[in-house]
Design a protein around this motif. Structure first.
Motif: not given
Ligand code: ADP
Ligand code: MG
Length: 332
Positions: A60-69, A71-82
């Motif tokens: 399990v891995d948590a991605l936190v806004d502003g820490v792991h990516f 703030v401006s990261t595109p939503a598609r990339a957040i879904g992919h990276r998670a």
């Protein structure tokens, strides 16, 4: 979810507002009918799966806004990276990913954002035949936690178990994602390096293929120097890296001077490549496999006596700044 109760799944919201059930139904519930290993999927209190032969592997891995990516990261990339960061953990164990759960904390329900996020998540899930079987959806600061479950028939790859004299390898190229983060800070999202940060490709197939050959393995999330040291420490060894052998991409070489290339390759996190070792008695078989496989792997050094990470430039020992990323380092 504790405030709503339903007998029909998926429940259809009476209001036009995007409620929790609507989010789950519209963006995360997909037909898993073809997957006979899923006995109960999204919509009940828990998922039920049939692991089949072998052992179950979980991460399990948590991605936190502003820490792991940023703030401006595109939503598609957040879904992919998670999903990618979790797939990478299973890759490092040599396991086959099968099911995922998703805990999503959102400041507000934005349909466009959710559609892009889900597209990024499921594009990568489909590549690896991973099914989303459950999760949780809450309101709060943007945070994405994915749990991945996989299977393994046989022995997992581990961080420990290798010894002095084992060759150290790395897959693909290192330093690109950290370089990409710098491109992102210049709003250059389309740059190939930025794309490496936004859309890391976990080495799932390679991890499985390495099982007969690798004596230890780790995925590179916090930087090669840091993660190789973790592997070496688990083996009770130190490690030696030849800087001139580091696999550096043409894009990285084009953008940065040599010292900076080395700095990014050693300290930059988020590459999600595999770092692994091969024992001397497996070297010949591994070399033969490398020749016939299309997998990009590079020997960068070896495990040595002691506990230090020694950097070499050809025959010379060199001093370079290196340290991996540690979330709590500043607290000490
Ligand atoms: P409970 O209240 O029993 O925890 P929920 O109402 O939170 O269940 O969730 C309903 C169903 O939707 C469950 O099967 C849960 O696993 C699934 N679920 C909730 N959020 C997500 C999500 N973001 N992605 C996938 N499935 C989800
Ligand atoms: Mg429940």
């Amino acid at each position: 979810m504790s405030t709503a109760c339903s007998t029909n799944w998926p429940p259809r919201g009476a209001s036009s507002m995007l409620g929790e059930f609507d989010i789950i139904r519209r963006f995360f519930t997909r037909d898993v009918g073809a997957r006979h290993d899923i006995l109960v999927g999204i919509g009940d209190d828990a998922a039920v799966v049939e692991p089949g032969a072998g052992v179950l592997v979980a991460a399990v891995d948590a991605l936190v806004d502003g820490v792991h990516f940023p703030v401006s990261t595109p939503a598609r990339a957040i879904g992919h990276r998670a999903l990618a960061v979790n797939l990478s953990d299973l890759a490092a164990m040599g396991a086959t990913p099968r099911w995922a759960t998703l805990a999503l904390s959102l400041p507000h329900a934005d349909a466009n954002w959710l559609a892009d996020f889900a597209a990024g998540f499921f594009e990568l899930a489909d590549v690896h035949d991973v099914a989303l079987i459950g999760g949780d959806t809450v309101r709060g600061p943007l945070q994405v936690t994915v749990q991945i479950l996989g299977v393994l028939d046989g022995q997992p790859l581990r961080r420990g178990g290798a010894g002095v004299g084992h060759a150290v390898y790395v897959s693909g190229s290192v330093g690109d994602a950290a370089a990409g983060l710098r491109m992102l800070s210049r709003d250059n999202l389309a740059h190939p390096l930025a794309q490496r940060f936004l859309y890391p490709q976990p080495r799932v197939e390679l991890g499985q293929q390495l099982r007969p050959f690798a004596s230890a393995c780790i995925d590179i999330s916090d930087g090669l120097a840091c993660d190789l040291q973790r592997l070496a420490a688990a083996c009770g060894c130190g490690a030696r890296i030849q800087l001139e052998q580091l696999p550096l991409s043409a894009a990285l070489r084009a953008e940065f001077g040599v010292d900076e290339q080395h700095y990014l390759a050693l300290n930059g996190g988020d590459d999600y490549e595999l770092c692994f070792t091969v024992a001397p008695d497996k070297q010949q078989a591994f070399n033969a496999w490398c020749k016939q496989s299309a997998q990009p792997v590079t020997c960068i050094g070896s495990l040595v006596e002691g506990a230090a990470l020694v950097l070499m430039d050809h025959a010379e020992i060199v001093a370079r700044p290196w340290s991996g990323f540690d979330h709590f380092a500043e607290d000490e």
